[in-house]
Scaffold this motif. Structure first.
Motif, PDB file in Angstrom:
ATOM      1  N   ALA A   1       1.094  -1.528   0.073  1.00 25.07           N
ATOM      2  CA  ALA A   1       0.714   0.158   0.287  1.00 25.07           C
ATOM      3  C   ALA A   1       0.730   1.727  -0.136  1.00 25.07           C
ATOM      4  CB  ALA A   1      -0.995   0.063   1.382  1.00 25.07           C
ATOM      5  N   THR A   2      -0.019   2.288  -0.159  1.00 24.61           N
ATOM      6  CA  THR A   2       1.268   3.280  -0.290  1.00 24.61           C
ATOM      7  C   THR A   2       2.000   3.682   0.646  1.00 24.61           C
ATOM      8  OG1 THR A   2      -1.258   5.032   0.540  1.00 24.61           O
ATOM      9  CG2 THR A   2      -0.070   5.035  -1.662  1.00 24.61           C
TER      10      THR A   2
ATOM     11  N   MET B   1      -8.402  -6.044  -9.630  1.00 24.60           N
ATOM     12  CA  MET B   1      -7.201  -5.820  -9.780  1.00 24.60           C
ATOM     13  C   MET B   1      -6.965  -5.950 -11.161  1.00 24.60           C
ATOM     14  SD  MET B   1      -4.975  -6.406  -7.486  1.00 24.60           S
ATOM     15  CE  MET B   1      -5.950  -5.827  -5.343  1.00 24.60           C
TER      16      MET B   1
ATOM     17  N   GLU C   1      -1.593  -4.316  -9.582  1.00 25.00           N
ATOM     18  CA  GLU C   1      -2.509  -2.749  -9.505  1.00 25.00           C
ATOM     19  C   GLU C   1      -3.859  -3.166  -9.099  1.00 25.00           C
ATOM     20  OE1 GLU C   1      -1.163   0.286 -10.688  1.00 25.00           O
ATOM     21  OE2 GLU C   1      -2.170   0.744 -12.335  1.00 25.00           O
ATOM     22  N   GLY C   2      -4.576  -2.488  -7.838  1.00 24.77           N
ATOM     23  CA  GLY C   2      -6.321  -2.522  -7.461  1.00 24.77           C
ATOM     24  C   GLY C   2      -6.677  -1.692  -6.048  1.00 24.77           C
ATOM     25  N   THR C   3      -7.833  -2.232  -5.838  1.00 29.84           N
ATOM     26  CA  THR C   3      -7.958  -1.974  -4.959  1.00 29.84           C
ATOM     27  C   THR C   3      -8.197  -3.307  -4.479  1.00 29.84           C
ATOM     28  OG1 THR C   3      -9.093   0.129  -5.813  1.00 29.84           O
ATOM     29  CG2 THR C   3      -9.640  -0.667  -3.253  1.00 29.84           C
TER      30      THR C   3
ATOM     31  N   PRO D   1     -11.416   0.757   1.958  1.00 33.27           N
ATOM     32  CA  PRO D   1     -10.064   0.310   0.524  1.00 33.27           C
ATOM     33  C   PRO D   1      -8.699   0.620   0.653  1.00 33.27           C
ATOM     34  CG  PRO D   1     -11.811   2.143   0.769  1.00 33.27           C
ATOM     35  CD  PRO D   1     -12.355   1.923   1.595  1.00 33.27           C
TER      36      PRO D   1
ATOM     37  N   TYR E   1     -11.392  -7.846  -3.309  1.00 38.42           N
ATOM     38  CA  TYR E   1     -10.446  -7.256  -4.265  1.00 38.42           C
ATOM     39  C   TYR E   1     -10.367  -7.229  -5.683  1.00 38.42           C
ATOM     40  CZ  TYR E   1      -8.784 -12.074  -4.726  1.00 38.42           C
ATOM     41  OH  TYR E   1      -8.310 -13.650  -5.041  1.00 38.42           O
TER      42      TYR E   1
ATOM     43  N   GLN F   1     -10.239  -4.526  -0.450  1.00 38.17           N
ATOM     44  CA  GLN F   1     -11.541  -3.720   0.038  1.00 38.17           C
ATOM     45  C   GLN F   1     -11.970  -4.452   1.254  1.00 38.17           C
ATOM     46  OE1 GLN F   1     -13.661  -0.745  -0.213  1.00 38.17           O
ATOM     47  NE2 GLN F   1     -13.131  -0.739  -2.510  1.00 38.17           N
TER      48      GLN F   1
ATOM     49  N   ALA G   1      -5.261   1.337  -1.615  1.00 40.80           N
ATOM     50  CA  ALA G   1      -5.121   0.652  -2.917  1.00 40.80           C
ATOM     51  C   ALA G   1      -3.813   0.186  -2.858  1.00 40.80           C
ATOM     52  CB  ALA G   1      -4.414   2.351  -3.782  1.00 40.80           C
ATOM     53  N   VAL G   2      -3.585  -0.485  -3.639  1.00 38.37           N
ATOM     54  CA  VAL G   2      -1.983  -1.320  -3.493  1.00 38.37           C
ATOM     55  C   VAL G   2      -1.635  -1.887  -5.108  1.00 38.37           C
ATOM     56  CG1 VAL G   2      -2.697  -2.434  -1.229  1.00 38.37           C
ATOM     57  CG2 VAL G   2      -3.414  -3.561  -3.573  1.00 38.37           C
ATOM     58  N   SER G   3       0.000  -1.775  -5.115  1.00 39.55           N
ATOM     59  CA  SER G   3       0.681  -2.499  -6.194  1.00 39.55           C
ATOM     60  C   SER G   3       1.446  -3.608  -6.042  1.00 39.55           C
ATOM     61  CB  SER G   3       0.996  -1.273  -6.907  1.00 39.55           C
ATOM     62  OG  SER G   3       2.110  -0.377  -5.893  1.00 39.55           O
TER      63      SER G   3
END
Length: 346
Positions: free
Chosen positions: A65-66, A159, A196-198, A205, A157, A200, A207-209
């Protein structure tokens, strides 16, 4: 769906599960078996092979995640045949089941689905590629670009995956030997996905990559009768190389190993029994079982001497077929991250 249909589905699913992980060493009479020197036919071989007893489309991903938090993701569709071949409707001998999971540093969310073949509830098409069960999907025009989704009681998810390297073939050109007796599978991977995607999650939520790895494998008797389970590693190293290695544990305490070294450009080198080694360094009690959660892993020919440790020790898949599956981190001669699957820890 009627009560009768549900009961039929459950009975057929139970039969398929009986010849799932725990039954992979049973006799393959009547089914096709892998042969040396395979010639793959793409995109057709991305699709199902109903004359073989067991098959899977198996994706794992290491995500960040960020805020720097690590996550893991799994999406797996299994096909298990009660008899070889296909038929329409409820006469189909193909049973499908699927597992999905999201692993966080302090939680492990899992879900499971079942379906019968022949009625459209689950299946795989090769061109355009789509694998599905109910509303869980892995789909794209080809394997190079995929949309991925799944959900469970505590997660969902969505993606997007893009391949940045070639397919990789394990063993001898995709003929992967699993025992001294010669049991084998057809086995190839796409280990070069960016994802990448989200997610839940209960907290909201995220956001991840990160990176993802898809395994494709089919067989009818990939284990011998004397093998009780396996420890499978897919390791993505920070220098761009990758390593797939597994131990198949024998009932006498010995093991059979195999590995594939994958260069950053996708060039491979296969290693037979004994070249790859993995030994538990630490165990933890997970779901009432003693599960190795930290390993010493080595491939001396490539100078690999690393420690592989689970991100979350409790990544137990407490499903109809129970096993451990989760993200790992790598330290030592090389650094990186990957995934570990362990079966047969009853």
């Amino acid at each position: 769906m009627s009560v009768r249909a549900v009961l039929v589905l459950l009975l057929w699913a139970q039969g398929a599960l009986a010849q799932g992980f725990a039954g992979l060493g049973t006799d393959a009479e009547g089914f096709a078996v892998p042969r040396p020197d395979p010639v793959f036919d793409f995109p057709a071989d991305h699709g199902p092979h109903p004359d073989y007893r067991i098959e899977w489309w198996y994706l794992t991903a290491n995500l960040t995640a960020t805020d720097g938090t690590d996550y893991g993701l799994q999406w797996t569709l299994f096909r298990s045949a009660l008899a070889p071949g296909e038929a329409a409707g409820w006469s189909s001998p193909q049973v499908w089941f699927a597992h999905a999971a999201v692993t966080t540093p302090d939680a492990h969310h899992v879900a499971e689905r079942f379906a019968r073949g022949g009625i459209g509830q689950a299946g795989v098409t090769a061109a355009p590629f789509e694998a599905w069960i109910d509303d869980w999907r892995m789909a794209g025009g080809t394997l190079n670009a995929l949309d991925l989704s799944a959900s469970g009681p505590a997660f969902r998810y969505d993606m997007r995956l893009e391949a940045e390297g070639p397919l990789v073939f394990h063993g001898d050109g995709g003929f992967s030997v699993k025992s001294a007796e010669g049991q084998a599978s057809y086995y190839y991977s796409q280990p070069f996905y960016r994802i990448e995607g989200t997610l839940q999650l209960p907290k909201g939520p995220v956001a991840v990559s990160g990176t993802a790895w898809l395994d494709r494998e089919w067989s009818s008797q990939p284990l011998s009768e004397t093998q009780s389970g396996w420890d499978w590693f897919s390791l993505s190293l920070d220098d761009g190389a990758k390593l797939m290695g597994f131990l198949l544990r024998q009932t006498d305490g010995s093991s059979y190993s195999s590995a594939t070294w994958i260069g950053p450009d996708g060039a491979t080198q296969a290693y037979g029994d004994g070249a790859f080694a993995a030994a538990p360094l630490e165990v933890a009690e997970v779901a009432g079982r003693q599960i190795p959660v930290r390993w010493a892993v080595s491939l001396p020919d490539k100078g690999v001497e690393v420690t592989v440790e689970a991100v979350n020790h409790g990544a137990w898949m407490g499903l109809s077929i129970p096993y451990w599956e989760g993200p790992v981190r790598i330290d030592g001669s090389h650094s990186g991250r990957g995934y570990l699957e362990m079966t047969g820890y009853d």
